[in-house]
Design a protein around this motif. Structure first.
Motif, PDB file in Angstrom:
ATOM      1  N   HIS A 150      17.055  40.953 -15.179  1.00 40.36           N
ATOM      2  CA  HIS A 150      16.225  39.798 -14.819  1.00 40.36           C
ATOM      3  C   HIS A 150      14.767  40.189 -14.562  1.00 40.36           C
ATOM      4  O   HIS A 150      13.893  39.321 -14.512  1.00 40.36           O
ATOM      5  N   GLU A 151      14.514  41.493 -14.421  1.00 37.90           N
ATOM      6  CA  GLU A 151      13.138  41.969 -14.213  1.00 37.90           C
ATOM      7  C   GLU A 151      12.594  42.684 -15.447  1.00 37.90           C
ATOM      8  O   GLU A 151      11.600  43.406 -15.366  1.00 37.90           O
ATOM      9  N   MET A 152      13.250  42.503 -16.600  1.00 37.92           N
ATOM     10  CA  MET A 152      12.766  43.062 -17.857  1.00 37.92           C
ATOM     11  C   MET A 152      12.165  41.948 -18.706  1.00 37.92           C
ATOM     12  O   MET A 152      12.796  40.906 -18.894  1.00 37.92           O
ATOM     13  N   ASN A 153      10.959  42.168 -19.221  1.00 43.59           N
ATOM     14  CA  ASN A 153      10.320  41.160 -20.072  1.00 43.59           C
ATOM     15  C   ASN A 153      10.958  41.105 -21.455  1.00 43.59           C
ATOM     16  O   ASN A 153      10.790  40.138 -22.190  1.00 43.59           O
ATOM     17  N   LEU A 154      11.674  42.179 -21.825  1.00 48.29           N
ATOM     18  CA  LEU A 154      12.471  42.196 -23.051  1.00 48.29           C
ATOM     19  C   LEU A 154      13.688  43.061 -22.798  1.00 48.29           C
ATOM     20  O   LEU A 154      13.563  44.184 -22.314  1.00 48.29           O
ATOM     21  N   TYR A 155      14.875  42.528 -23.082  1.00 51.34           N
ATOM     22  CA  TYR A 155      16.074  43.352 -22.959  1.00 51.34           C
ATOM     23  C   TYR A 155      15.997  44.512 -23.960  1.00 51.34           C
ATOM     24  O   TYR A 155      15.549  44.315 -25.092  1.00 51.34           O
ATOM     25  N   PRO A 156      16.432  45.706 -23.583  1.00 58.58           N
ATOM     26  CA  PRO A 156      16.362  46.853 -24.505  1.00 58.58           C
ATOM     27  C   PRO A 156      17.159  46.607 -25.785  1.00 58.58           C
ATOM     28  O   PRO A 156      18.279  46.107 -25.747  1.00 58.58           O
ATOM     29  N   CYS A 157      16.543  46.946 -26.921  1.00 63.59           N
ATOM     30  CA  CYS A 157      17.231  46.861 -28.216  1.00 63.59           C
ATOM     31  C   CYS A 157      17.940  48.179 -28.504  1.00 63.59           C
ATOM     32  O   CYS A 157      19.149  48.222 -28.640  1.00 63.59           O
ATOM     33  N   ALA A 158      17.162  49.259 -28.610  1.00 66.12           N
ATOM     34  CA  ALA A 158      17.753  50.598 -28.720  1.00 66.12           C
ATOM     35  C   ALA A 158      17.989  51.071 -27.290  1.00 66.12           C
ATOM     36  O   ALA A 158      17.046  51.411 -26.585  1.00 66.12           O
ATOM     37  N   TYR A 159      19.241  51.042 -26.858  1.00 65.54           N
ATOM     38  CA  TYR A 159      19.504  51.174 -25.421  1.00 65.54           C
ATOM     39  C   TYR A 159      20.204  52.464 -25.005  1.00 65.54           C
ATOM     40  O   TYR A 159      20.282  52.772 -23.819  1.00 65.54           O
ATOM     41  N   SER A 160      20.724  53.234 -25.960  1.00 66.98           N
ATOM     42  CA  SER A 160      21.509  54.397 -25.555  1.00 66.98           C
ATOM     43  C   SER A 160      21.436  55.508 -26.595  1.00 66.98           C
ATOM     44  O   SER A 160      21.453  55.243 -27.801  1.00 66.98           O
ATOM     45  N   MET A 161      21.332  56.743 -26.115  1.00 67.61           N
ATOM     46  CA  MET A 161      21.472  57.932 -26.954  1.00 67.61           C
ATOM     47  C   MET A 161      22.612  58.776 -26.407  1.00 67.61           C
ATOM     48  O   MET A 161      22.668  59.059 -25.207  1.00 67.61           O
ATOM     49  N   THR A 162      23.517  59.159 -27.294  1.00 69.84           N
ATOM     50  CA  THR A 162      24.600  60.077 -26.930  1.00 69.84           C
ATOM     51  C   THR A 162      24.392  61.359 -27.724  1.00 69.84           C
ATOM     52  O   THR A 162      24.254  61.320 -28.948  1.00 69.84           O
ATOM     53  N   PHE A 163      24.348  62.478 -27.027  1.00 72.12           N
ATOM     54  CA  PHE A 163      24.112  63.767 -27.668  1.00 72.12           C
ATOM     55  C   PHE A 163      25.410  64.566 -27.730  1.00 72.12           C
ATOM     56  O   PHE A 163      26.216  64.526 -26.792  1.00 72.12           O
ATOM     57  N   ASN A 164      25.597  65.268 -28.844  1.00 68.70           N
ATOM     58  CA  ASN A 164      26.803  66.062 -29.034  1.00 68.70           C
ATOM     59  C   ASN A 164      26.426  67.354 -29.744  1.00 68.70           C
ATOM     60  O   ASN A 164      25.760  67.323 -30.775  1.00 68.70           O
ATOM     61  N   VAL A 165      26.847  68.470 -29.188  1.00 69.23           N
ATOM     62  CA  VAL A 165      26.479  69.782 -29.721  1.00 69.23           C
ATOM     63  C   VAL A 165      27.666  70.409 -30.440  1.00 69.23           C
ATOM     64  O   VAL A 165      28.800  70.355 -29.950  1.00 69.23           O
ATOM     65  N   THR A 166      27.398  70.968 -31.614  1.00 64.54           N
ATOM     66  CA  THR A 166      28.441  71.638 -32.387  1.00 64.54           C
ATOM     67  C   THR A 166      28.025  73.080 -32.682  1.00 64.54           C
ATOM     68  O   THR A 166      26.845  73.418 -32.630  1.00 64.54           O
ATOM     69  N   GLN A 167      29.013  73.895 -32.984  1.00 61.13           N
ATOM     70  CA  GLN A 167      28.774  75.285 -33.354  1.00 61.13           C
ATOM     71  C   GLN A 167      29.266  75.485 -34.774  1.00 61.13           C
ATOM     72  O   GLN A 167      30.468  75.452 -35.049  1.00 61.13           O
ATOM     73  N   LYS A 168      28.334  75.638 -35.705  1.00 60.39           N
ATOM     74  CA  LYS A 168      28.723  75.844 -37.089  1.00 60.39           C
ATOM     75  C   LYS A 168      29.266  77.255 -37.278  1.00 60.39           C
ATOM     76  O   LYS A 168      28.763  78.210 -36.694  1.00 60.39           O
ATOM     77  N   LYS A 169      30.287  77.364 -38.090  1.00 63.41           N
ATOM     78  CA  LYS A 169      30.941  78.647 -38.321  1.00 63.41           C
ATOM     79  C   LYS A 169      29.943  79.677 -38.845  1.00 63.41           C
ATOM     80  O   LYS A 169      29.226  79.445 -39.817  1.00 63.41           O
ATOM     81  N   GLY A 170      29.892  80.820 -38.170  1.00 60.47           N
ATOM     82  CA  GLY A 170      29.018  81.901 -38.596  1.00 60.47           C
ATOM     83  C   GLY A 170      27.574  81.768 -38.147  1.00 60.47           C
ATOM     84  O   GLY A 170      26.746  82.631 -38.456  1.00 60.47           O
ATOM     85  N   ASP A 171      27.244  80.684 -37.428  1.00 59.28           N
ATOM     86  CA  ASP A 171      25.871  80.473 -36.964  1.00 59.28           C
ATOM     87  C   ASP A 171      25.777  80.879 -35.496  1.00 59.28           C
ATOM     88  O   ASP A 171      26.598  80.464 -34.673  1.00 59.28           O
ATOM     89  N   ASP A 172      24.761  81.669 -35.163  1.00 56.21           N
ATOM     90  CA  ASP A 172      24.617  82.109 -33.786  1.00 56.21           C
ATOM     91  C   ASP A 172      23.867  81.098 -32.920  1.00 56.21           C
ATOM     92  O   ASP A 172      23.748  81.278 -31.710  1.00 56.21           O
ATOM     93  N   ARG A 173      23.371  80.023 -33.540  1.00 56.61           N
ATOM     94  CA  ARG A 173      22.690  78.974 -32.778  1.00 56.61           C
ATOM     95  C   ARG A 173      23.491  77.681 -32.838  1.00 56.61           C
ATOM     96  O   ARG A 173      24.185  77.408 -33.815  1.00 56.61           O
TER      97      ARG A 173
END
Length: 282
Positions: A150-173
């Motif tokens: 009720h205190e936002m002049n525009l409701y958020p459109c892009a509202y969420s980011m979910t981050f997920n980390v993977t380890q590729k085979k043979g990659d040290d990063r």
């Protein structure tokens, strides 16, 4: 040819050919002349971009990536809700006489919350988790806070980011992936703008956390083309497509809060003619 072009064209064709119309329904958006702004829409659009392969800027027309990054940093780095901290004027319509858009976007990311590790805002929490517990399945942000709507002049459109980390085979990063959730999107005006913004964010976070950049998945609940945009979109998706531009991020920056728009460079960006004066529904 740019992969982002192929995704954008396929999405637009699907909306135009298989979408549903809101014409005749009671809708909130309207045009400047007061006419109701109807849309053709698709529910649950999901687009995937492998950021390790190319930067996802469309070439059908130019996306102003530095301006998009300025807005991203306004929200995620400055955590501001005042348009006086932003170079562009895209938010002017929703600002009050003091320049505030209310308790929206950057305001929510700047609110500090109590965690067992201490007080942190959502951005600092993401960076902390990526550095300390990268394989956590709980690394996300959410700015759609019901108690403050009720205190936002525009409701958020892009509202969420979910981050997920993977380890590729043979990659040290490790590899950083992300899902951008969006409740609603004006496809012509905002689609590639948002995609490029969050691609830049992914590159920045990956760099400061010593990771490789991976996939950006964009989930749109209501992807729509406004009635007055239909002829523009039809012309746009028939245009020639070119190779994706090259993206450079200053490798010397290791602190997310030190990035500026000068730390990114877009080169070899060949595009079609810009579309000017796109009508925007409000």
């Amino acid at each position: 040819m740019s992969y982002a072009d192929k995704v954008f064209v396929a999405m637009c064709q699907d909306i135009l050919e298989n979408g549903t119309s809101t014409e005749g329904e009671l809708v909130r958006p309207h045009w400047e002349d007061g006419t109701s702004a109807y849309t053709i829409k698709k529910f649950g659009v999901v687009n995937r971009y492998d950021l390790s392969k190319e930067f996802p800027a469309i070439t059908l027309r130019k996306t102003y990536i530095k301006s998009a990054t300025d807005e991203l940093l306004w929200i995620w780095q400055k955590k501001s809700n005042n348009i006086h901290d932003l170079k562009s004027h895209v938010w002017d319509e929703w600002a009050d006489e003091d320049g505030s858009i209310g308790k929206a976007y950057g305001y929510q990311l700047g609110v500090k919350h109590q965690y067992k590790e201490g007080m942190m805002d959502q951005v600092d929490r993401v960076i902390y988790d990526l550095k300390h517990t990268p394989f956590s399945r709980r690394i996300l942000t959410n700015i759609y806070v019901h108690q403050d709507l009720h205190e936002m002049n525009l409701y958020p459109c892009a509202y969420s980011m979910t981050f997920n980390v993977t380890q590729k085979k043979g990659d040290d990063r490790l590899t950083l992936n992300g899902i951008l959730n969006q409740r609603s999107q004006d496809v012509l005006a905002a689609n590639n703008w948002n995609v490029c913004q969050y691609a830049v964010l992914m590159h920045m976070l990956a760099q400061v956390c010593d990771m490789r950049v991976g996939e950006l998945v964009h989930v749109i609940a209501d992807a729509h083309i406004y009635d007055r945009h239909v002829p523009i979109v039809k012309e746009l998706i028939e245009r020639p497509q070119y190779d994706a531009p090259k993206f450079w991020l200053n490798p010397d920056i290791k602190d997310f809060y030190q990035f500026t728009t000068d730390d990114i460079k877009i080169t070899d960006y060949v595009t079609g003619e810009q579309i000017k004066d796109i009508p925007i529904a409000v």
